[in-house]
Design a protein around this motif. Structure first.
Motif, PDB file in Angstrom:
ATOM      1  N   ASP A  32       2.597  10.232  -1.763  1.00  0.00           N
ATOM      2  CA  ASP A  32       1.368  10.175  -1.993  1.00  0.00           C
ATOM      3  C   ASP A  32       0.432   9.428  -2.844  1.00  0.00           C
ATOM      4  O   ASP A  32      -0.597   9.487  -2.444  1.00  0.00           O
ATOM      5  CB  ASP A  32       1.808  11.364  -2.834  1.00  0.00           C
ATOM      6  CG  ASP A  32       2.260  13.269  -2.746  1.00  0.00           C
ATOM      7  OD1 ASP A  32       2.370  13.111  -1.428  1.00  0.00           O
ATOM      8  OD2 ASP A  32       3.084  13.324  -3.457  1.00  0.00           O
ATOM      9  N   GLU A  33       1.066   8.476  -3.355  1.00  0.00           N
ATOM     10  CA  GLU A  33       0.544   7.537  -2.944  1.00  0.00           C
ATOM     11  C   GLU A  33      -0.591   6.921  -2.887  1.00  0.00           C
ATOM     12  O   GLU A  33      -2.188   6.542  -3.394  1.00  0.00           O
ATOM     13  CB  GLU A  33       1.479   6.478  -4.302  1.00  0.00           C
ATOM     14  CG  GLU A  33       0.487   5.498  -5.372  1.00  0.00           C
ATOM     15  CD  GLU A  33       0.911   4.005  -5.799  1.00  0.00           C
ATOM     16  OE1 GLU A  33       0.187   3.662  -6.588  1.00  0.00           O
ATOM     17  OE2 GLU A  33       2.321   4.369  -6.000  1.00  0.00           O
ATOM     18  N   LYS A  34      -0.034   6.343  -1.506  1.00  0.00           N
ATOM     19  CA  LYS A  34      -0.545   6.398  -0.713  1.00  0.00           C
ATOM     20  C   LYS A  34      -2.144   7.162   0.194  1.00  0.00           C
ATOM     21  O   LYS A  34      -3.630   6.590   0.129  1.00  0.00           O
ATOM     22  CB  LYS A  34      -0.341   5.439   0.731  1.00  0.00           C
ATOM     23  CG  LYS A  34      -0.420   4.955   2.216  1.00  0.00           C
ATOM     24  CD  LYS A  34       0.640   5.154   3.279  1.00  0.00           C
ATOM     25  CE  LYS A  34       0.118   4.390   4.559  1.00  0.00           C
ATOM     26  NZ  LYS A  34       0.246   4.960   5.476  1.00  0.00           N
ATOM     27  N   ARG A  35      -1.970   8.444  -0.059  1.00  0.00           N
ATOM     28  CA  ARG A  35      -2.430   8.729   0.537  1.00  0.00           C
ATOM     29  C   ARG A  35      -3.814   8.894  -0.509  1.00  0.00           C
ATOM     30  O   ARG A  35      -4.671   9.099  -0.262  1.00  0.00           O
ATOM     31  CB  ARG A  35      -2.470  10.051   0.581  1.00  0.00           C
ATOM     32  CG  ARG A  35      -1.312  10.554   2.271  1.00  0.00           C
ATOM     33  CD  ARG A  35      -1.429  11.749   2.556  1.00  0.00           C
ATOM     34  NE  ARG A  35      -0.704  12.700   1.373  1.00  0.00           N
ATOM     35  CZ  ARG A  35       0.875  13.069   1.694  1.00  0.00           C
ATOM     36  NH1 ARG A  35       1.160  12.192   2.882  1.00  0.00           N
ATOM     37  NH2 ARG A  35       1.509  13.030   0.512  1.00  0.00           N
ATOM     38  N   ASP A  36      -3.668   8.881  -2.053  1.00  0.00           N
ATOM     39  CA  ASP A  36      -4.324   9.120  -2.787  1.00  0.00           C
ATOM     40  C   ASP A  36      -5.386   7.206  -2.820  1.00  0.00           C
ATOM     41  O   ASP A  36      -6.601   7.613  -2.594  1.00  0.00           O
ATOM     42  CB  ASP A  36      -4.086   9.845  -3.909  1.00  0.00           C
ATOM     43  CG  ASP A  36      -3.194  10.654  -4.457  1.00  0.00           C
ATOM     44  OD1 ASP A  36      -3.657  11.227  -3.851  1.00  0.00           O
ATOM     45  OD2 ASP A  36      -2.865  10.682  -4.880  1.00  0.00           O
ATOM     46  N   LEU A  37      -4.492   6.768  -2.052  1.00  0.00           N
ATOM     47  CA  LEU A  37      -5.809   5.416  -2.429  1.00  0.00           C
ATOM     48  C   LEU A  37      -6.160   5.082  -0.948  1.00  0.00           C
ATOM     49  O   LEU A  37      -7.527   4.745  -1.004  1.00  0.00           O
ATOM     50  CB  LEU A  37      -4.044   4.477  -2.340  1.00  0.00           C
ATOM     51  CG  LEU A  37      -3.494   4.221  -3.797  1.00  0.00           C
ATOM     52  CD1 LEU A  37      -2.582   3.062  -3.518  1.00  0.00           C
ATOM     53  CD2 LEU A  37      -4.452   3.094  -4.673  1.00  0.00           C
ATOM     54  N   GLU A  38      -5.968   5.621   0.674  1.00  0.00           N
ATOM     55  CA  GLU A  38      -6.221   5.695   1.445  1.00  0.00           C
ATOM     56  C   GLU A  38      -7.644   6.546   1.249  1.00  0.00           C
ATOM     57  O   GLU A  38      -8.760   5.766   1.486  1.00  0.00           O
ATOM     58  CB  GLU A  38      -5.219   6.498   2.439  1.00  0.00           C
ATOM     59  CG  GLU A  38      -4.775   5.159   2.884  1.00  0.00           C
ATOM     60  CD  GLU A  38      -3.299   5.719   3.881  1.00  0.00           C
ATOM     61  OE1 GLU A  38      -3.314   7.004   3.986  1.00  0.00           O
ATOM     62  OE2 GLU A  38      -2.746   5.119   4.553  1.00  0.00           O
ATOM     63  N   ARG A  39      -7.484   7.910   0.351  1.00  0.00           N
ATOM     64  CA  ARG A  39      -9.123   8.345   0.082  1.00  0.00           C
ATOM     65  C   ARG A  39     -10.039   7.697  -0.795  1.00  0.00           C
ATOM     66  O   ARG A  39     -11.248   7.981  -0.009  1.00  0.00           O
ATOM     67  CB  ARG A  39      -9.063   9.482  -1.071  1.00  0.00           C
ATOM     68  CG  ARG A  39      -8.081  10.197   0.583  1.00  0.00           C
ATOM     69  CD  ARG A  39      -8.036  12.189   0.075  1.00  0.00           C
ATOM     70  NE  ARG A  39      -6.555  12.808   0.732  1.00  0.00           N
ATOM     71  CZ  ARG A  39      -5.294  12.899  -0.210  1.00  0.00           C
ATOM     72  NH1 ARG A  39      -5.256  12.344  -1.437  1.00  0.00           N
ATOM     73  NH2 ARG A  39      -4.430  13.138   0.196  1.00  0.00           N
TER      74      ARG A  39
END
Length: 67
Positions: A32-39
């Motif tokens: 989830d954190e990775k997806r947020d950072l990618e966004r």
């Protein structure tokens, strides 16, 4: 004698199940954190420095500032 062995095995299975659940939760949180950072990175990339944010990296060799 047989009863204590099965209790020990059951306790071990519960411990392993708990450890697997914790690891799975940790992986889910990291994903989830990775997806947020990618966004966030994608938003910053599409917005670019047009919003007046010049605090990032800059090319020094082509700078107008003289020493």
């Amino acid at each position: 004698m047989l009863g204590s062995g099965s209790r020990r095995t059951a306790r071990q299975r519960r411990r392993l199940r708990s450890a697997r659940a914790e690891a799975s939760d940790r992986v889910a949180r990291l994903e989830d954190e990775k997806r947020d950072l990618e966004r966030k990175l994608e938003r910053e990339h599409t917005n670019g420095p047009a919003h007046g944010d010049h605090s990032g990296d800059r090319l020094v060799a082509g700078s107008d500032e003289r020493r």
